[in-house]
Scaffold this active site. Sequence first.
Site, mmCIF file in Angstrom:
data_model
loop_
_atom_site.group_PDB
_atom_site.id
_atom_site.type_symbol
_atom_site.label_atom_id
_atom_site.label_comp_id
_atom_site.label_asym_id
_atom_site.label_seq_id
_atom_site.Cartn_x
_atom_site.Cartn_y
_atom_site.Cartn_z
ATOM 1 N N ASP A 79 0.868 -1.171 0.000
ATOM 2 C CA ASP A 79 0.000 0.000 0.000
ATOM 3 C C ASP A 79 0.916 1.235 0.000
ATOM 4 O O ASP A 79 2.115 1.125 0.278
ATOM 5 C CB ASP A 79 -0.848 -0.076 1.280
ATOM 6 N N ASP A 84 -0.284 5.098 0.945
ATOM 7 C CA ASP A 84 -0.578 6.085 1.987
ATOM 8 C C ASP A 84 -0.569 5.459 3.376
ATOM 9 O O ASP A 84 -1.253 4.479 3.638
ATOM 10 C CB ASP A 84 -1.956 6.728 1.727
HETATM 11 P P1 TMP Z 1 -4.885 3.431 0.898
HETATM 12 O O1 TMP Z 1 -3.802 3.876 1.809
HETATM 13 O O2 TMP Z 1 -5.554 2.176 1.357
HETATM 14 O O3 TMP Z 1 -4.421 3.327 -0.525
HETATM 15 O O4 TMP Z 1 -6.064 4.485 0.934
HETATM 16 C C1 TMP Z 1 -5.929 5.836 0.738
HETATM 17 C C2 TMP Z 1 -6.254 6.622 1.949
HETATM 18 O O5 TMP Z 1 -6.675 7.909 1.494
HETATM 19 C C3 TMP Z 1 -7.351 6.114 2.843
HETATM 20 O O6 TMP Z 1 -6.836 5.885 4.127
HETATM 21 C C4 TMP Z 1 -8.363 7.248 2.909
HETATM 22 C C5 TMP Z 1 -7.619 8.436 2.401
HETATM 23 N N1 TMP Z 1 -8.422 9.452 1.726
HETATM 24 C C6 TMP Z 1 -8.190 10.779 2.048
HETATM 25 O O7 TMP Z 1 -7.362 11.064 2.884
HETATM 26 N N2 TMP Z 1 -8.921 11.750 1.418
HETATM 27 C C7 TMP Z 1 -9.865 11.460 0.477
HETATM 28 O O8 TMP Z 1 -10.502 12.368 -0.077
HETATM 29 C C8 TMP Z 1 -10.089 10.079 0.148
HETATM 30 C C9 TMP Z 1 -11.122 9.724 -0.874
HETATM 31 C C10 TMP Z 1 -9.328 9.119 0.792
HETATM 32 MG MG MG Z 2 -2.965 3.085 3.520
#
Ligand code: TMP
Ligand code: MG
Length: 289
Positions: free
Chosen positions: A38, A40
């Site tokens: 992953d 973020d």
């Molecule tokens: P991931 O880390 O699983 O790829 O997901 C992306 C992260 O982004 C998730 O924890 C939620 C966050 N997010 C935001 O911070 N702002 C937003 O507008 C959206 C849609 C997601």
């Molecule tokens: Mg994440």
Amino acid sequence: MVPELEKATVRIRQPERVRGIIRTLREQGGAKLQVISDFDMTLSRFGCNGRRCPTSHNILDTSRVVSEDGRKKLKDLLHYYYPIEIDPNRTLEEKCPLMVEWWTRAHELLVQQKIRKDDIAQIVRESEVMLRDGFKEFFDQLHKNSVPLFIFSAGVGDVLEEIIRQASVFYSNVNVVSNYMDFDDDGVLTHFKAPLIHTYNKNNSVLQGTDYFQQLSTRTNIILLGDSMGDLTMADGIPSVENILKIGFLNDKVEERRGKYLEAYDIVLESDETLDVVNGILRYILTET
Ligand code: TMP
Ligand code: MG
């Protein structure tokens, strides 16, 4: 074996089993290994000096290219949906439609801002994003040993690619699947490309049409890195997994979520802003005996 596993941030439910997997990964070597991660809050930091670090979406949300009103609306969405995203007492079935709602609404708001492709590099430079300590060794080890790294992200692909490019680690062994922006002929954002990837559909359903995992069919040993319960399905599209080691960063609501993380991830790293443990394991696996 791996001294980093003695760090105070490390929790393991079945230490013998984990040691067994790591030993096997070393015996079978780098040629059989691939890493799926992953982005973020897994490769990027969750916080620094008590302040939260931004996700790839947050980088855009809080940038100068988003109007005051747009910023407020995006923040309201975050405050409403993020607690749902991480709520250990809700099922995936409950969360999925709400995550689609969040991503759809956020992307609509971003499209309204007429963001320019050419602004992204500067937006990233001006942001407070940070990769986890040890990121350079992590990317370098994988690159030097020709171990493929698949970054599977529900964030914004254009932004995360820029982050790793600016950090000088966007090597040829790195592949990214994420939400990418589409721009018109003038370089203005018009929409996000399908399929929409949110926290809880990171699985084979959004990888249709890519034959990435099929090409790597001889790499049957996997290290999976994530920070969300949704990251656990990222390797589902791999045709034949022989050994998999799942490492989870537990960043937020640690006490409340510990039990579920310990059941799901082989190694849980609690409030650990570094890649030390991952680097230690990779060093052990990839060092010639
Ligand atoms: P991931 O880390 O699983 O790829 O997901 C992306 C992260 O982004 C998730 O924890 C939620 C966050 N997010 C935001 O911070 N702002 C937003 O507008 C959206 C849609 C997601
Ligand atoms: Mg994440």
